[in-house]
Design a protein around this motif. Structure first.
Motif, PDB file in Angstrom:
ATOM      1  N   SER A   8       0.802  -1.234   0.151  1.00  0.00           N
ATOM      2  CA  SER A   8      -0.143  -0.019   0.043  1.00  0.00           C
ATOM      3  C   SER A   8       0.966   1.248   0.011  1.00  0.00           C
ATOM      4  O   SER A   8       1.927   1.291   0.433  1.00  0.00           O
ATOM      5  CB  SER A   8      -0.846   0.071   1.129  1.00  0.00           C
ATOM      6  OG  SER A   8      -0.119   0.197   2.433  1.00  0.00           O
ATOM      7  N   VAL A   9       0.355   2.596  -0.408  1.00  0.00           N
ATOM      8  CA  VAL A   9       0.954   3.498  -0.508  1.00  0.00           C
ATOM      9  C   VAL A   9       1.290   4.122   0.844  1.00  0.00           C
ATOM     10  O   VAL A   9       2.356   4.586   1.161  1.00  0.00           O
ATOM     11  CB  VAL A   9      -0.037   4.594  -1.082  1.00  0.00           C
ATOM     12  CG1 VAL A   9       0.844   5.968  -0.987  1.00  0.00           C
ATOM     13  CG2 VAL A   9      -0.027   4.341  -2.675  1.00  0.00           C
ATOM     14  N   ALA A  92      10.138   4.142 -10.384  1.00  0.00           N
ATOM     15  CA  ALA A  92       9.121   3.411 -11.188  1.00  0.00           C
ATOM     16  C   ALA A  92       8.800   1.825 -10.660  1.00  0.00           C
ATOM     17  O   ALA A  92       7.757   1.573 -10.462  1.00  0.00           O
ATOM     18  CB  ALA A  92       9.535   3.114 -12.574  1.00  0.00           C
ATOM     19  N   TYR A  93       9.996   1.680  -9.618  1.00  0.00           N
ATOM     20  CA  TYR A  93       9.872   0.420  -8.954  1.00  0.00           C
ATOM     21  C   TYR A  93       8.769   0.490  -7.597  1.00  0.00           C
ATOM     22  O   TYR A  93       7.866  -0.163  -7.902  1.00  0.00           O
ATOM     23  CB  TYR A  93      11.148  -0.046  -8.577  1.00  0.00           C
ATOM     24  CG  TYR A  93      11.166  -0.882  -7.100  1.00  0.00           C
ATOM     25  CD1 TYR A  93      10.674  -2.232  -7.335  1.00  0.00           C
ATOM     26  CD2 TYR A  93      11.249  -0.360  -5.949  1.00  0.00           C
ATOM     27  CE1 TYR A  93      10.616  -3.130  -6.243  1.00  0.00           C
ATOM     28  CE2 TYR A  93      10.835  -1.334  -4.784  1.00  0.00           C
ATOM     29  CZ  TYR A  93      10.663  -2.656  -5.013  1.00  0.00           C
ATOM     30  OH  TYR A  93      10.715  -3.413  -3.823  1.00  0.00           O
ATOM     31  N   THR A  94       9.083   1.562  -7.306  1.00  0.00           N
ATOM     32  CA  THR A  94       8.063   1.736  -5.993  1.00  0.00           C
ATOM     33  C   THR A  94       6.513   2.318  -6.364  1.00  0.00           C
ATOM     34  O   THR A  94       5.683   1.564  -5.886  1.00  0.00           O
ATOM     35  CB  THR A  94       8.246   3.126  -5.090  1.00  0.00           C
ATOM     36  OG1 THR A  94       9.784   2.946  -4.550  1.00  0.00           O
ATOM     37  CG2 THR A  94       7.492   3.418  -3.888  1.00  0.00           C
ATOM     38  N   TYR A  95       6.378   3.018  -7.728  1.00  0.00           N
ATOM     39  CA  TYR A  95       5.102   3.267  -8.124  1.00  0.00           C
ATOM     40  C   TYR A  95       4.422   1.661  -8.709  1.00  0.00           C
ATOM     41  O   TYR A  95       3.215   1.612  -8.424  1.00  0.00           O
ATOM     42  CB  TYR A  95       5.092   4.156  -9.496  1.00  0.00           C
ATOM     43  CG  TYR A  95       5.982   5.316  -8.994  1.00  0.00           C
ATOM     44  CD1 TYR A  95       6.013   5.847  -7.941  1.00  0.00           C
ATOM     45  CD2 TYR A  95       6.670   5.990 -10.158  1.00  0.00           C
ATOM     46  CE1 TYR A  95       6.842   6.704  -7.288  1.00  0.00           C
ATOM     47  CE2 TYR A  95       7.494   7.211  -9.883  1.00  0.00           C
ATOM     48  CZ  TYR A  95       7.666   7.560  -8.618  1.00  0.00           C
ATOM     49  OH  TYR A  95       8.306   8.833  -8.252  1.00  0.00           O
ATOM     50  N   SER A  96       5.125   0.748  -9.172  1.00  0.00           N
ATOM     51  CA  SER A  96       4.785  -0.489  -9.984  1.00  0.00           C
ATOM     52  C   SER A  96       4.441  -1.352  -8.512  1.00  0.00           C
ATOM     53  O   SER A  96       3.173  -2.043  -8.738  1.00  0.00           O
ATOM     54  CB  SER A  96       5.632  -1.091 -10.478  1.00  0.00           C
ATOM     55  OG  SER A  96       6.190  -0.219 -11.882  1.00  0.00           O
ATOM     56  N   TYR A  97       4.751  -1.233  -7.471  1.00  0.00           N
ATOM     57  CA  TYR A  97       4.567  -2.321  -6.353  1.00  0.00           C
ATOM     58  C   TYR A  97       3.166  -1.505  -5.850  1.00  0.00           C
ATOM     59  O   TYR A  97       2.311  -2.366  -5.247  1.00  0.00           O
ATOM     60  CB  TYR A  97       5.760  -2.011  -5.219  1.00  0.00           C
ATOM     61  CG  TYR A  97       6.118  -3.263  -4.524  1.00  0.00           C
ATOM     62  CD1 TYR A  97       5.092  -4.253  -4.404  1.00  0.00           C
ATOM     63  CD2 TYR A  97       7.057  -3.467  -3.784  1.00  0.00           C
ATOM     64  CE1 TYR A  97       5.261  -5.180  -3.680  1.00  0.00           C
ATOM     65  CE2 TYR A  97       7.454  -4.411  -2.957  1.00  0.00           C
ATOM     66  CZ  TYR A  97       6.544  -5.435  -2.695  1.00  0.00           C
ATOM     67  OH  TYR A  97       6.702  -6.381  -2.204  1.00  0.00           O
ATOM     68  N   ALA A  98       2.983  -0.523  -5.803  1.00  0.00           N
ATOM     69  CA  ALA A  98       1.605   0.012  -5.385  1.00  0.00           C
ATOM     70  C   ALA A  98       0.365  -0.016  -6.120  1.00  0.00           C
ATOM     71  O   ALA A  98      -0.733   0.058  -5.733  1.00  0.00           O
ATOM     72  CB  ALA A  98       1.811   1.793  -4.877  1.00  0.00           C
ATOM     73  N   THR A  99       0.700  -0.385  -7.539  1.00  0.00           N
ATOM     74  CA  THR A  99      -0.595  -0.330  -8.360  1.00  0.00           C
ATOM     75  C   THR A  99      -0.516  -1.572  -9.410  1.00  0.00           C
ATOM     76  O   THR A  99      -1.525  -2.104  -9.544  1.00  0.00           O
ATOM     77  CB  THR A  99       0.029   0.822  -9.434  1.00  0.00           C
ATOM     78  OG1 THR A  99       1.138   0.604 -10.084  1.00  0.00           O
ATOM     79  CG2 THR A  99      -0.324   2.196  -8.743  1.00  0.00           C
ATOM     80  N   LEU A 100       0.800  -2.087  -9.686  1.00  0.00           N
ATOM     81  CA  LEU A 100       0.661  -3.462 -10.643  1.00  0.00           C
ATOM     82  C   LEU A 100       1.127  -4.643  -9.953  1.00  0.00           C
ATOM     83  O   LEU A 100       1.034  -5.924 -10.628  1.00  0.00           O
ATOM     84  CB  LEU A 100       1.493  -3.252 -11.629  1.00  0.00           C
ATOM     85  CG  LEU A 100       1.284  -2.025 -12.586  1.00  0.00           C
ATOM     86  CD1 LEU A 100       2.458  -1.409 -13.541  1.00  0.00           C
ATOM     87  CD2 LEU A 100      -0.126  -1.827 -13.431  1.00  0.00           C
ATOM     88  N   GLY A 101       1.414  -4.793  -8.707  1.00  0.00           N
ATOM     89  CA  GLY A 101       1.918  -5.887  -7.994  1.00  0.00           C
ATOM     90  C   GLY A 101       3.355  -6.186  -7.801  1.00  0.00           C
ATOM     91  O   GLY A 101       4.018  -5.707  -8.498  1.00  0.00           O
TER      92      GLY A 101
END
Length: 510
Positions: A8-9, A92-101
């Motif tokens: 989660s964010v 981009a790694y952190t953003y993907s973890y919060a949205t794409l899994g």
């Protein structure tokens, strides 16, 4: 244990406050803008202008820079929204973890490792070549075996500059930003001087025709062909309108690096305000400089006569100005210094975020008690880049940097759309205008540019991704913090909810 589990964010933001993993918040919007300029302005401004004008676009190369700048701006807007919403190291790694899994996050993190490490080593090799040229102008010839040139056994200058910059990065983010500011000031001053001085040697006739007539391009064969040629069986034309867009695909890579500004969000005092300013501000400055330089160089010398290795220096040599040509060498050397440093900064912050999440060994994310930097991962990154720059010729692998960057841009643009739908409640310091239109355009623009990369580059990229999947399922899938929390039937520390699906996360308790 689902590979689609998401962090989660709220948890990502809380992790930044853990004492042993807390980075110091010392950067301002100006610092971030200078970081962006430091990594974007490199050999591109001194080399790609001549290559694109001579071989693809002619005097209209200035329009190619504008088109490439617009494509980058689309992606930059997506990065700006995410960085203001999730001001956490990792980009981009952190953003993907919060949205794409988790699996997609690992893939993009693995991809960024490829991008930053190879780019840092490649630029360090380029730095050594300019250093050798500068030494020759001073009457000092480096031994061939250690100079980094043809026949070199070990590239000493490249290795030394990487190790020196590694020490600077360990010493603190503020020290790094101050060094970057000094060197960026030098190279921007050189670029501005070149622009002004070049105006005195511009001839209007060199701009005609501004858009040369189109002619068939020489396509490659087999793995050397672009994916566009392999799929459609026809290479794009040089010059003409098609040539302008083909040149845009080439000079696009001169802009690579603005995304690194987002990796420093966690070390920024007011990230919701300053990170978007840093990303967009650095991109605006660099686009303006690229366009101005391209107009000057094609005005000084006819595009068909431009040198493709050192167009600016050669153009001034042609008009009898060797002093300015030497000054350009100094500017290029200064430019590459900051590029290497900021690339290693970006890599260390991405690996730091992955380590803090357990996808890499957790001990790597330890922060130095005095300097407040992730010193362990920074030293490792520096050593890897130094070894690559010292021993391995990387020219053939350079395009892997390009495909890795474009792939990251596509995922970030897609993640913006997803997070808008799944977490509309999140406070956003910056919002991409026009809803999903800009992110979709960013995805399309980057995907089109990827078609201009060779089949060989695509095959190497897939091989690296396959290796990454093996590493993930052997280590990260079982060792990540989300996996351990799920296996123990417990929540992560301080986490109110494990968001494992594609719905909205539960709000933290009040």
């Amino acid at each position: 244990m689902s590979v689609l589990r998401r962090k989660s964010v709220e948890q990502s933001i809380r992790d930044t406050e853990q004492p042993e993993h807390r980075l110091r918040k010392e950067l301002t919007g100006l610092d971030l803008t200078v970081f962006g300029i430091g990594v974007i302005i490199g050999t591109g401004i001194f080399v790609l202008t001549g290559v694109a004008a001579n071989q693809t676009a002619g005097p209209a190369v200035a329009l190619s820079f504008v088109i490439a700048g617009v494509a980058c701006a689309l992606a930059a807007l997506c990065y700006a929204e995410f960085a203001s919403t999730v001001p956490v190291a990792g980009s981009a790694y952190t953003y993907s973890y919060a949205t794409l899994g988790e699996l997609v996050a690992w893939i993009i993190g693995w991809d960024l490792i490829l991008e930053f490490v190879l780019a840092g080593a490649t630029v360090a090799v380029g730095w050594s070549q300019y250093f050798a040229v500068l030494m020759e102008t001073l009457g000092v010839t480096l031994p061939a075996a250690v100079s980094g040139g043809e026949g070199s056994v070990f590239n000493v200058p490249a290795t030394l500059i990487v190790l020196i910059l590694t020490a600077v990065l360990v010493g603190g983010i503020k020290i790094s930003s101050r060094l970057n500011a000094v060197v960026v000031t030098i190279k921007v001053a050189v670029v501005l001087f070149v622009i002004v001085a070049g105006l005195f040697f511009v001839r209007g006739g060199n701009y005609a025709p501004f858009v040369p007539p189109a002619e068939p391009a020489q396509g490659g064969a087999g793995a050397d062909a672009t994916l566009l040629e392999a799929v459609f069986g026809q290479a794009p034309a040089n010059f003409g309108i098609s040539g302008i867009f083909a040149a845009a695909a080439l000079v696009f890579f001169a802009f690579i690096g603005f995304d690194i500004v987002a990796t420093a969000a966690e070390e920024t005092r007011l990230p919701q305000r300053d990170v978007p300013r840093g990303i967009l501000g650095s991109l605006a400055v660099c686009t303006s400089l690229y366009v101005a330089v391209s107009l000057v160089v094609v005005g000084m010398q006819h595009y068909a006569q431009l040198d493709t290795k050192a167009p600016l220096a050669a153009a001034f040599q042609a008009v009898g100005q060797p002093f300015i040509a030497n000054l350009i060498t100094i500017g290029a050397l200064a430019g590459l210094t900051t590029v290497v440093m900021v690339l290693m900064l970006g890599q260390s912050r991405v690996a730091f975020a992955m380590s803090r999440d357990g996808l890499l060994p957790r001990w790597l994310s330890q922060v130095h008690p005095r300097y407040g930097t992730p010193y362990r991962i920074t030293v490792i990154v520096g050593l890897v880049v130094a070894v690559l720059a010292g021993f391995i010729p990387l020219e053939e692998l350079a395009e892997l940097v390009n495909i890795g960057t474009l792939f990251a841009f596509v995922l970030v643009a897609a993640a913006v759309i997803i997070l808008r739908r799944t977490r509309p409640d999140l406070p956003r310091g910056f919002r991409v205008p026009w809803g999903p239109v800009i992110p979709v355009l960013a995805m399309v623009a980057c995907a089109v540019l990827m078609l201009f990369l060779t089949v060989e580059t695509w095959l190497r990229f897939f091989a690296w991704m396959a290796l990454g999947l093996v590493v993930y399922f052997l280590y990260g899938h079982r060792r990540s913090r989300l996996a351990q929390a799920g296996r123990d039937g417990q929540r992560m520390p301080d986490q109110p909810d494990l968001d494992t699906g594609f719905g909205s996360a539960s709000p933290p308790p009040r």
